[in-house]
Write a protein that holds these residues in place. Structure first.
Motif, mmCIF file in Angstrom:
data_model
loop_
_atom_site.group_PDB
_atom_site.id
_atom_site.type_symbol
_atom_site.label_atom_id
_atom_site.label_comp_id
_atom_site.label_asym_id
_atom_site.label_seq_id
_atom_site.Cartn_x
_atom_site.Cartn_y
_atom_site.Cartn_z
ATOM 1 N N LEU A 1 -8.648 -7.289 -12.334
ATOM 2 C CA LEU A 1 -9.844 -7.973 -12.128
ATOM 3 C C LEU A 1 -10.189 -8.501 -10.754
ATOM 4 O O LEU A 1 -11.107 -8.449 -10.285
ATOM 5 N N ALA A 2 -8.859 -8.627 -10.058
ATOM 6 C CA ALA A 2 -9.041 -8.772 -8.497
ATOM 7 C C ALA A 2 -9.590 -7.662 -7.772
ATOM 8 O O ALA A 2 -10.420 -7.692 -6.895
ATOM 9 N N MET A 3 -9.215 -6.374 -8.270
ATOM 10 C CA MET A 3 -9.719 -5.048 -7.878
ATOM 11 C C MET A 3 -11.295 -5.041 -8.071
ATOM 12 O O MET A 3 -12.032 -4.725 -7.201
ATOM 13 N N LEU B 1 -6.888 0.397 -3.495
ATOM 14 C CA LEU B 1 -5.920 -0.639 -3.058
ATOM 15 C C LEU B 1 -5.891 -0.807 -1.542
ATOM 16 O O LEU B 1 -5.440 -1.726 -1.279
ATOM 17 N N HIS B 2 -6.654 0.165 -0.931
ATOM 18 C CA HIS B 2 -6.855 -0.099 0.661
ATOM 19 C C HIS B 2 -8.033 -0.838 0.833
ATOM 20 O O HIS B 2 -8.496 -1.142 2.083
ATOM 21 N N ASP B 3 -8.873 -1.476 -0.180
ATOM 22 C CA ASP B 3 -9.909 -2.390 0.267
ATOM 23 C C ASP B 3 -9.552 -3.651 0.939
ATOM 24 O O ASP B 3 -8.437 -4.158 0.628
ATOM 25 N N ILE B 4 -10.239 -3.492 2.051
ATOM 26 C CA ILE B 4 -9.971 -4.792 2.947
ATOM 27 C C ILE B 4 -9.955 -6.128 1.994
ATOM 28 O O ILE B 4 -9.270 -7.342 2.441
ATOM 29 N N LYS C 1 0.689 -1.122 -0.191
ATOM 30 C CA LYS C 1 -0.052 0.043 -0.035
ATOM 31 C C LYS C 1 0.896 1.247 -0.169
ATOM 32 O O LYS C 1 0.419 2.168 -0.577
ATOM 33 N N ASN C 2 1.909 1.214 0.663
ATOM 34 C CA ASN C 2 2.938 2.252 0.695
ATOM 35 C C ASN C 2 3.903 2.441 -0.323
ATOM 36 O O ASN C 2 4.544 3.485 -0.472
ATOM 37 N N ASN C 3 3.713 1.513 -1.363
ATOM 38 C CA ASN C 3 4.876 1.712 -2.773
ATOM 39 C C ASN C 3 4.194 2.892 -3.638
ATOM 40 O O ASN C 3 3.085 3.238 -3.772
ATOM 41 N N VAL D 1 -11.237 -9.766 -4.945
ATOM 42 C CA VAL D 1 -10.992 -11.026 -4.310
ATOM 43 C C VAL D 1 -9.545 -10.489 -4.042
ATOM 44 O O VAL D 1 -8.757 -9.806 -4.098
ATOM 45 N N ASN D 2 -8.772 -11.625 -3.552
ATOM 46 C CA ASN D 2 -7.415 -11.692 -2.977
ATOM 47 C C ASN D 2 -6.527 -11.288 -3.995
ATOM 48 O O ASN D 2 -6.245 -12.126 -4.939
#
Length: 170
Positions: A67-69, A29-32, A17-19, A73-74
């Protein structure tokens, strides 16, 4: 247990997340759900990754991450599943995709002599392209659905087995 092994192998979400390069994605990107590992996220990640593995495009991992976003999904597992396609597995995979596509379209599979020229490449893609792409799409969908059902079923079996062992007092 597979969940513990997968969690141990996954990268730390805080580092990712910090990249700075990934900061372009913003809050998505912060979605749990992208980092949580449960039966649904793991099965969905396998489905996304296996589907993208059959696509004959560059940057399959980026598409798998996108697609994961979208499907929430993981993310790491989706990207890792694309590694199913590598320089050793691509020739037999794509040959099988071409053969399947040719079979589904009812076209005979024939091979011309190989030539390193643009004209040969365009003529080969005009004849072999449609069966190849159809085969990739069909195999992507089939392996995606199979991977989803297999992981979902294995996860349920693992949980029920642990509950049975717990009831027996082990």
């Amino acid at each position: 247990m597979p969940k513990k092994t997968l969690k141990r192998l996954m990268p730390d979400p805080g580092i990712i997340k910090n990249n700075k390069l990934l900061g372009l994605l913003g809050s998505r990107l912060h979605d749990i759900n992208l980092w949580h590992l449960n039966r649904h996220s793991a099965a969905g990640a396998f489905a996304v990754g296996l589907f993208c593995a059959w696509l004959p495009i560059p940057f399959q991992m980026l598409l798998a991450a996108a697609l994961a976003m979208v499907f929430r999904v993981n993310l790491p597992l989706s990207v890792v599943m694309v590694w199913f396609t590598n320089p050793l597995t691509m020739p037999p995979m794509f040959y099988f995709a071409y053969r399947l596509g040719a079979f589904l379209l009812g076209k005979p599979h024939h091979y011309e002599h190989f030539e390193m020229s643009l004209s040969w490449l365009t003529s080969a893609m005009s004849t072999a392209g449609p069966p190849f792409l159809l085969g990739c799409l069909v195999l992507g969908l089939v392996s995606s659905a199979t991977g989803f059902m297999l992981i979902h079923g294995l996860w349920r079996w693992s949980v029920s087995r642990r509950w049975k062992l717990r009831r027996r007092g082990r």
